[in-house]
Design a protein around this motif. Structure first.
Motif, PDB file in Angstrom:
ATOM      1  N   LEU A  82      38.448  78.799  25.074  1.00 23.11           N
ATOM      2  CA  LEU A  82      37.399  78.845  26.099  1.00 23.11           C
ATOM      3  C   LEU A  82      36.264  79.798  25.766  1.00 23.11           C
ATOM      4  N   TRP A  83      36.562  80.888  25.064  1.00 25.23           N
ATOM      5  CA  TRP A  83      35.667  82.044  25.146  1.00 25.23           C
ATOM      6  C   TRP A  83      34.699  82.200  23.990  1.00 25.23           C
ATOM      7  N   CYS A  95      31.688  83.015  26.309  1.00 26.18           N
ATOM      8  CA  CYS A  95      31.085  84.324  25.986  1.00 26.18           C
ATOM      9  C   CYS A  95      29.879  84.212  25.055  1.00 26.18           C
ATOM     10  N   GLN A  96      29.522  82.975  24.650  1.00 25.58           N
ATOM     11  CA  GLN A  96      28.314  82.758  23.849  1.00 25.58           C
ATOM     12  C   GLN A  96      28.298  83.604  22.589  1.00 25.58           C
ATOM     13  N   ALA A 114      35.500  90.481  27.446  1.00 31.65           N
ATOM     14  CA  ALA A 114      36.689  90.828  28.246  1.00 31.65           C
ATOM     15  C   ALA A 114      36.330  91.007  29.722  1.00 31.65           C
ATOM     16  N   MET A 115      35.130  91.539  29.981  1.00 32.15           N
ATOM     17  CA  MET A 115      34.689  91.707  31.366  1.00 32.15           C
ATOM     18  C   MET A 115      34.562  90.347  32.066  1.00 32.15           C
ATOM     19  N   ARG A 116      34.145  89.348  31.314  1.00 32.54           N
ATOM     20  CA  ARG A 116      34.070  87.999  31.908  1.00 32.54           C
ATOM     21  C   ARG A 116      35.461  87.442  32.159  1.00 32.54           C
ATOM     22  N   ILE A 117      36.352  87.644  31.203  1.00 30.97           N
ATOM     23  CA  ILE A 117      37.704  87.097  31.337  1.00 30.97           C
ATOM     24  C   ILE A 117      38.426  87.716  32.540  1.00 30.97           C
ATOM     25  N   GLY A 123      42.830  88.146  36.711  1.00 29.60           N
ATOM     26  CA  GLY A 123      42.470  89.514  36.351  1.00 29.60           C
ATOM     27  C   GLY A 123      42.984  89.841  34.961  1.00 29.60           C
ATOM     28  N   LEU A 124      43.517  91.055  34.804  1.00 24.61           N
ATOM     29  CA  LEU A 124      44.065  91.445  33.492  1.00 24.61           C
ATOM     30  C   LEU A 124      45.311  90.633  33.150  1.00 24.61           C
ATOM     31  N   GLY A 125      45.885  89.962  34.150  1.00 22.79           N
ATOM     32  CA  GLY A 125      47.038  89.089  33.923  1.00 22.79           C
ATOM     33  C   GLY A 125      46.712  87.922  32.997  1.00 22.79           C
TER      34      GLY A 125
END
Ligand SMILES: *[C@@H]1O[C@H](CO)[C@@H](O)[C@H](O)[C@H]1NC(C)=O
Length: 148
Positions: A82-83, A95-96, A114-117, A123-125
């Motif tokens: 995805l990222w 994340c481009q 990571a902030m987007r994820i 969340g962090l999960g």
């Protein structure tokens, strides 16, 4: 020829950033704090450091091939599905960025991704190794002895 040493220095510096890096624990903690992760989305700095340890051992060069053909990349093991872009097939690249940018010693872009994820519902999960090893644990040990 006087400028050669400087050019050489620049090249070496460039090469070392491409090469990646294994961070020291406190060095990483300080950088992540500077980049705004302490308390981001309610997670402590120690949680982020713990996650990075279990995902990559603080090594920015780690690429892990996953069973479904995607890869997980860099200090936070961000997945290509995805990222980030790995040119394998059409994917959203949320994340481009190119996945290889996640492997350098420059981790500000990893943090931004990571902030987007972490804004997702888990969340962090979203990081299984954080869930398994850090969630609900006494994570403050990850900041022990660090001058932040
Ligand atoms: C592929 O595997 C990775 C790592 O387990 C996961 O993050 C990603 O969501 C998976 N993609 C699909 C489509 O299953």
């Amino acid at each position: 020829m006087r400028c050669l040493p400087l050019l050489l220095q620049l090249l070496l510096c460039f090469a070392s950033s491409i090469e990646g890096k294994i961070f020291e624990r406190c060095e990483l903690a300080k950088l992540l704090k500077n980049y705004g992760l302490d308390g981001y989305r309610g997670y402590s700095l120690a949680d982020w450091v713990c996650m990075a340890f279990y995902e990559s051992g603080f090594d920015t060069k780690i690429v892990r091939p996953e069973a479904n053909g995607s890869t997980s990349n860099g200090i936070f093991q961000i997945n290509s599905y995805l990222w980030c872009e790995d040119y394998k097939r059409f994917k959203p690249n949320i994340c481009q960025m190119h996945c290889s940018d996640l492997l350098t010693s420059y981790i500000r872009d990893d943090v931004a991704c990571a902030m987007r994820i972490v804004q997702g519902p888990k969340g962090l999960g979203a990081w299984k190794k954080w869930k398994k090893n850090c969630e609900g644990e006494d994570v403050d040990i990850w900041l022990k002895g660090c001058e932040l």
